[in-house]
Design a protein around this motif. Sequence first.
Motif, PDB file in Angstrom:
ATOM      1  N   ALA A 491      92.103  -2.349  20.097  1.00 14.00           N
ATOM      2  CA  ALA A 491      93.178  -2.506  21.082  1.00 14.00           C
ATOM      3  C   ALA A 491      93.256  -3.959  21.534  1.00 14.00           C
ATOM      4  CB  ALA A 491      92.933  -1.590  22.276  1.00 14.00           C
ATOM      5  N   ALA A 492      92.081  -4.605  21.691  1.00 17.50           N
ATOM      6  CA  ALA A 492      92.053  -6.006  22.107  1.00 17.50           C
ATOM      7  C   ALA A 492      92.784  -6.877  21.085  1.00 17.50           C
ATOM      8  CB  ALA A 492      90.608  -6.470  22.266  1.00 17.50           C
ATOM      9  N   ALA A 493      92.477  -6.669  19.802  1.00 16.56           N
ATOM     10  CA  ALA A 493      93.107  -7.469  18.745  1.00 16.56           C
ATOM     11  C   ALA A 493      94.616  -7.282  18.757  1.00 16.56           C
ATOM     12  CB  ALA A 493      92.528  -7.083  17.383  1.00 16.56           C
ATOM     13  N   GLU A 494      95.042  -6.046  19.047  1.00 15.41           N
ATOM     14  CA  GLU A 494      96.477  -5.768  19.086  1.00 15.41           C
ATOM     15  C   GLU A 494      97.150  -6.552  20.230  1.00 15.41           C
ATOM     16  OE1 GLU A 494      98.524  -4.597  17.150  1.00 15.41           O
ATOM     17  OE2 GLU A 494     100.276  -4.197  18.415  1.00 15.41           O
ATOM     18  N   TRP A 495      96.493  -6.607  21.409  1.00 11.87           N
ATOM     19  CA  TRP A 495      97.058  -7.398  22.515  1.00 11.87           C
ATOM     20  C   TRP A 495      97.072  -8.877  22.172  1.00 11.87           C
ATOM     21  CZ3 TRP A 495     100.264  -5.442  25.629  1.00 11.87           C
ATOM     22  CH2 TRP A 495     100.124  -4.130  26.116  1.00 11.87           C
ATOM     23  N   TYR A 496      95.999  -9.368  21.501  1.00  9.52           N
ATOM     24  CA  TYR A 496      95.988 -10.778  21.075  1.00  9.52           C
ATOM     25  C   TYR A 496      97.142 -11.051  20.126  1.00  9.52           C
ATOM     26  CZ  TYR A 496      91.228 -11.416  22.972  1.00  9.52           C
ATOM     27  OH  TYR A 496      90.132 -11.514  23.782  1.00  9.52           O
ATOM     28  N   ARG A 497      97.392 -10.082  19.211  1.00 11.22           N
ATOM     29  CA  ARG A 497      98.477 -10.289  18.241  1.00 11.22           C
ATOM     30  C   ARG A 497      99.802 -10.477  18.982  1.00 11.22           C
ATOM     31  NH1 ARG A 497     102.616  -7.737  16.329  1.00 11.22           N
ATOM     32  NH2 ARG A 497     102.156  -5.795  17.419  1.00 11.22           N
ATOM     33  N   ARG A 498     100.051  -9.592  19.956  1.00 13.41           N
ATOM     34  CA  ARG A 498     101.324  -9.683  20.671  1.00 13.41           C
ATOM     35  C   ARG A 498     101.400 -11.003  21.449  1.00 13.41           C
ATOM     36  NH1 ARG A 498     102.440  -3.821  23.326  1.00 13.41           N
ATOM     37  NH2 ARG A 498     104.148  -4.979  24.279  1.00 13.41           N
ATOM     38  N   SER A 499     100.288 -11.407  22.031  1.00 14.12           N
ATOM     39  CA  SER A 499     100.270 -12.669  22.782  1.00 14.12           C
ATOM     40  C   SER A 499     100.507 -13.856  21.849  1.00 14.12           C
ATOM     41  CB  SER A 499      98.915 -12.809  23.476  1.00 14.12           C
ATOM     42  OG  SER A 499      98.837 -14.049  24.135  1.00 14.12           O
ATOM     43  N   ALA A 500      99.817 -13.811  20.676  1.00  8.88           N
ATOM     44  CA  ALA A 500      99.939 -14.899  19.697  1.00  8.88           C
ATOM     45  C   ALA A 500     101.362 -15.002  19.182  1.00  8.88           C
ATOM     46  CB  ALA A 500      98.965 -14.658  18.537  1.00  8.88           C
ATOM     47  N   GLU A 501     101.929 -13.854  18.861  1.00  9.14           N
ATOM     48  CA  GLU A 501     103.306 -13.873  18.342  1.00  9.14           C
ATOM     49  C   GLU A 501     104.295 -14.265  19.431  1.00  9.14           C
ATOM     50  OE1 GLU A 501     103.745 -10.168  16.250  1.00  9.14           O
ATOM     51  OE2 GLU A 501     102.655 -10.963  14.503  1.00  9.14           O
ATOM     52  N   GLY A 502     103.917 -14.069  20.698  1.00  7.52           N
ATOM     53  CA  GLY A 502     104.752 -14.518  21.822  1.00  7.52           C
ATOM     54  C   GLY A 502     104.630 -16.006  22.073  1.00  7.52           C
ATOM     55  N   GLY A 503     103.772 -16.698  21.269  1.00  6.97           N
ATOM     56  CA  GLY A 503     103.700 -18.161  21.362  1.00  6.97           C
ATOM     57  C   GLY A 503     102.641 -18.677  22.317  1.00  6.97           C
ATOM     58  N   TYR A 504     101.699 -17.817  22.754  1.00  2.96           N
ATOM     59  CA  TYR A 504     100.683 -18.252  23.714  1.00  2.96           C
ATOM     60  C   TYR A 504      99.465 -18.756  22.956  1.00  2.96           C
ATOM     61  CZ  TYR A 504      97.794 -18.182  27.934  1.00  2.96           C
ATOM     62  OH  TYR A 504      97.000 -18.523  28.980  1.00  2.96           O
TER      63      TYR A 504
END
Length: 590
Positions: A491-504
């Motif tokens: 679940a953590a990796a999934e949140w990182y993915r969304r954050s990364a793809e959001g440009g953070y």
Amino acid sequence: MEIHHCENPVCRFVTRHAVPDTCPLCGGAFFLPSDGSDLVAADWVALGIESKTDGRFDDAFSDFEKAAAEGDAAGQCMLGLAYETGEGVAQSWPDAVLLYRAAAGQGHAQAQCNLGWCYEFGKGVPQDAKAAARWYGEAALQHDPRAECCLAICYTNGTGVAADSVRAAQLYTLSAQAGFVPAMRNLAQMIHLGRGTAKNDEAALAWYQKAAAQDDARALFMCGQFYEKGFGVESNAPLAADFYLRAARQGYAPAQACYAICLEYGRGVPANPTEAVQWYTRAARQGDTQAQFALAVCCEQGTGTPQSWGDAIRWYSMAAAQELPQALLNLGLCYERGAGVRRNPEEALHLYRRAARLGLPAAENRIGALYERGDGVEQSWPTATAHYRRAAEANYAPAQCNLGWCYEYGQGVPEDLTLAAAWYGKSAAQGFARAQCCLGWCYEFGKGVELDEARAVELYRAAAEQGLPRAQCCLGYCTEKGIGTEADPAAAAEWYRRSAEGGYSRGMYNYACCFENGTGVKKDLPLAQQWYERAAKEGLPDAMYELGVWYEDGRCGPKDAAQALAWYKKAAEAGHDRARKAVERMEKLV
Ligand SMILES: [Zn+2]
């Protein structure tokens, strides 16, 4: 055209039309031609009205003139009306007033009402509100519905008489009961507002519906409002949209704007942005500021019409010229960002100030942002915070968040973590994602509030689900490490993915770490390197340093000392301590 009258001597039927089979007044079947010599004043009035209805205004004028010459009040009134409208004669207010006065003096109610109107608006006589109310009163005594309505308006506004809303409501009721449509509308409004009479939305709606049954556009519009908002009736979007459409077809701009909103958002009708834009345009061209604004937004976003900054700016400007606060704000944003116009922060500030004076907190917040950045003005934290505070105290969530930040970092105000958390809290309670994330940080580390990791995670999650990349990264971290929640690497990796793809950038870095270590995802060094690179390009020193390590060690491909040194140097320039030491070490080797 030949005149005929009914042969029956007590019947006064008279016409210039072809004679009917039977007299419509007495049912007789015989008619006599007339050269006019045997006609009385009332006959000339009847002939004049027939001529006027036919559009033969010259005939009508001379018919009324004959009646008026005999001192007939109805003839004088009709002749006055011809002078007022300029039908069959050159328009002349003084002549109209002269004739109305003669008829009014004879107790002719319609003439009294018309004379009152001339006094109210100063047509042919000096404006005189008291005289207007007096003449309306004379006609109202005879139960002339229009006069009752006009007098009611005087009592509502206190013009020419002392304001008296109870008396106004009584007069509107009399007029409305006699079938006068504007009185029905005004009465409905008073009943809706509870002015001069008890508030009763069911009764108000009943009067609007009565007026709407006569196809009165404003009444149709108000029925739409009542059905949309559920005043005095269960709200019903399809019926509301139908009322708006009927009024809109009559060209009533507010109804066109409301019907357009129904079409844009699919309220009560299937959504149809293209048709929405057409109705917005019709209303906007009539000067409806709300429609101009909505149309500008459609043009800006390309909703129902091709995206066009030029059109957006044009319609924003028109609504802004009418001091519509939201239009001033959006036009200011265009100038601040240089969208559709040459970037001009000074002009933006000017527009924001106008909107702020009209009480728009969002504009105060933008002024604060310009002072924070020193954009178009001299940078000033105290001025920025003063504007943030004004908007925050008006309960504007983004400004509450900004003010909280100023307190957290002591910018423009003394540092105060308790106040910071309090302002973040007000903003977060309104669902503002950035504040939820900032407040989560306060709870995670016990800054200005008692440390509470579970509450931190709750807040991060609320903001993360709204798509805020920084919150997604924080939530990912808590989920990875089991802070305030159970550890769950996938679940953590999934949140990182969304954050990364959001440009953070921190999200990119953490996501890269997942691939490097196989935490929550399959280990994948090339992907890890890619995400480190993206984070480094976003300017994250940790990612630059990490890349240096990778190239130096050849973790994913051949060793490359030059690349490694280049990344270490970049990180060192950004203040990364270990990178600075790595640069020294490598340069010694050389
Ligand atoms: Zn007859």
